[in-house]
Write a protein that holds these residues in place. Structure first.
Motif, PDB file in Angstrom:
ATOM      1  N   ASN A 251       0.827  -1.208   0.000  1.00 42.72           N
ATOM      2  CA  ASN A 251       0.000   0.000   0.000  1.00 42.72           C
ATOM      3  C   ASN A 251       0.866   1.264   0.000  1.00 42.72           C
ATOM      4  OD1 ASN A 251      -2.538   1.389   0.183  1.00 42.72           O
ATOM      5  ND2 ASN A 251      -2.059   1.794   2.339  1.00 42.72           N
ATOM      6  N   GLU A 252       1.886   1.257   0.849  1.00 44.79           N
ATOM      7  CA  GLU A 252       2.770   2.423   0.882  1.00 44.79           C
ATOM      8  C   GLU A 252       3.546   2.571  -0.413  1.00 44.79           C
ATOM      9  OE1 GLU A 252       4.895   3.501   4.495  1.00 44.79           O
ATOM     10  OE2 GLU A 252       4.224   1.551   5.255  1.00 44.79           O
TER      11      GLU A 252
ATOM     12  N   ASN B   6       1.334   4.102  -2.978  1.00 47.02           N
ATOM     13  CA  ASN B   6       1.073   5.522  -2.723  1.00 47.02           C
ATOM     14  C   ASN B   6       2.298   6.399  -2.947  1.00 47.02           C
ATOM     15  OD1 ASN B   6      -1.719   6.240  -1.802  1.00 47.02           O
ATOM     16  ND2 ASN B   6      -1.360   4.426  -0.529  1.00 47.02           N
TER      17      ASN B   6
ATOM     18  N   ASP C 265      -6.646   2.939  -2.944  1.00 47.95           N
ATOM     19  CA  ASP C 265      -7.468   2.241  -1.943  1.00 47.95           C
ATOM     20  C   ASP C 265      -8.291   1.142  -2.617  1.00 47.95           C
ATOM     21  OD1 ASP C 265      -6.528   3.910   0.007  1.00 47.95           O
ATOM     22  OD2 ASP C 265      -8.381   5.051   0.266  1.00 47.95           O
TER      23      ASP C 265
ATOM     24  N   MET D  52      -6.038  -1.728  -3.859  1.00 46.62           N
ATOM     25  CA  MET D  52      -5.525  -2.498  -2.716  1.00 46.62           C
ATOM     26  C   MET D  52      -6.607  -3.443  -2.181  1.00 46.62           C
ATOM     27  SD  MET D  52      -2.299  -2.110  -2.213  1.00 46.62           S
ATOM     28  CE  MET D  52      -2.350  -3.176  -0.774  1.00 46.62           C
TER      29      MET D  52
ATOM     30  N   THR E 147      -6.146  -7.407  -2.024  1.00 46.64           N
ATOM     31  CA  THR E 147      -6.391  -8.124  -0.765  1.00 46.64           C
ATOM     32  C   THR E 147      -7.334  -9.304  -0.987  1.00 46.64           C
ATOM     33  OG1 THR E 147      -6.011  -6.092   0.468  1.00 46.64           O
ATOM     34  CG2 THR E 147      -7.212  -7.840   1.626  1.00 46.64           C
TER      35      THR E 147
END
Lengths: 93, 93, 93, 93
Positions: A59-60, A63, D82, D85, D89
């Protein structure tokens, strides 16, 4: 060498410390010859915890690195996405 | 409390020791803010190593506990298989 | 050629029919160029449905073939467990 | 409604057609009560094929939607990441 994900660094380290403790717990369970199924349950818990670390790191990375690369140009974007797709493929398999 | 899988106990412990070292290596990588993708690659390696531990434990459980239960009677067999199927389901998810 | 799992045969077939319908739904989604994320969500649903089929088949296999082999002797048990462990390994990876 | 991934549309549809055929093959295997382990092997093959479809779709989504969002601004980038991700997931679990 810093890659700018300091924001969650403490959180990642705390998770990894906890995982290290869980792995030591697994050693104790095997040492004491505890019931296989109980050990398997605990191994699954550690695997889930590692999966969470992966998803948080990913996720990081998305981003920061992927967004920056997208803004830097098509070539940079393409290279970064090839790289992250290879990492996601390893995660999924 | 011994569950009779002493045969591979040393091998399991050696694997778990190695995994503990890999988890400490991950902490070092995060501490030094190494490149996310390199950390993700290493997390995937640890996950694979844990998967191998699970499959090895499951194999012994099948050869000992499940076989014994099958020989002890239908009820014992059914209970043991429900239990191992729940463990396999956790592994697969 | 019958392997004695007729009990749940109808249930397995019903599930596989539904999965076939879901796969055709996926083709329609791609044909209409629906949003990638929606297609991915649907692919994950199909994967989960297939996973359930696998676990149901494995459960029957354990209750019938593995139990019979365990009762037939050590050699039969060992061979059957090697075989089922290979199948579980393919499921997990 | 078109989402601009026409480039690989034919390839995706061809893969999904093949997967549909494999699912029908599974129905036949169950109908004929073929050996459980053989059916499980085939289910694992279908799961792998679906995984490849997911990764190919995800790759296109990253190269088009995620890159565009990154260039459109921080808010757009954050929302898109978001979303992707969450999809990753679901793939990983």
């Amino acid at each position: 060498m810093a890659h700018g994900y300091l924001s969650d660094k403490r959180a990642h380290l705390a998770r990894l410390k906890r995982i290290e403790g869980q792995v030591r717990g697994l050693q104790r369970m095997v040492e004491e010859e505890q019931y296989c199924i109980d050990i398997l349950t605990q191994v699954s818990a550690v695997t889930k915890a590692l999966e969470s670390v992966s998803l948080a790191l990913l996720n990081e990375h998305m981003n920061h690195c992927v967004v920056s690369a997208a803004r830097a140009g098509d070539e940079e974007a393409g290279a970064k996405i090839d790289e992250v797709m290879a990492a996601i493929t390893r995660l999924v398999k």
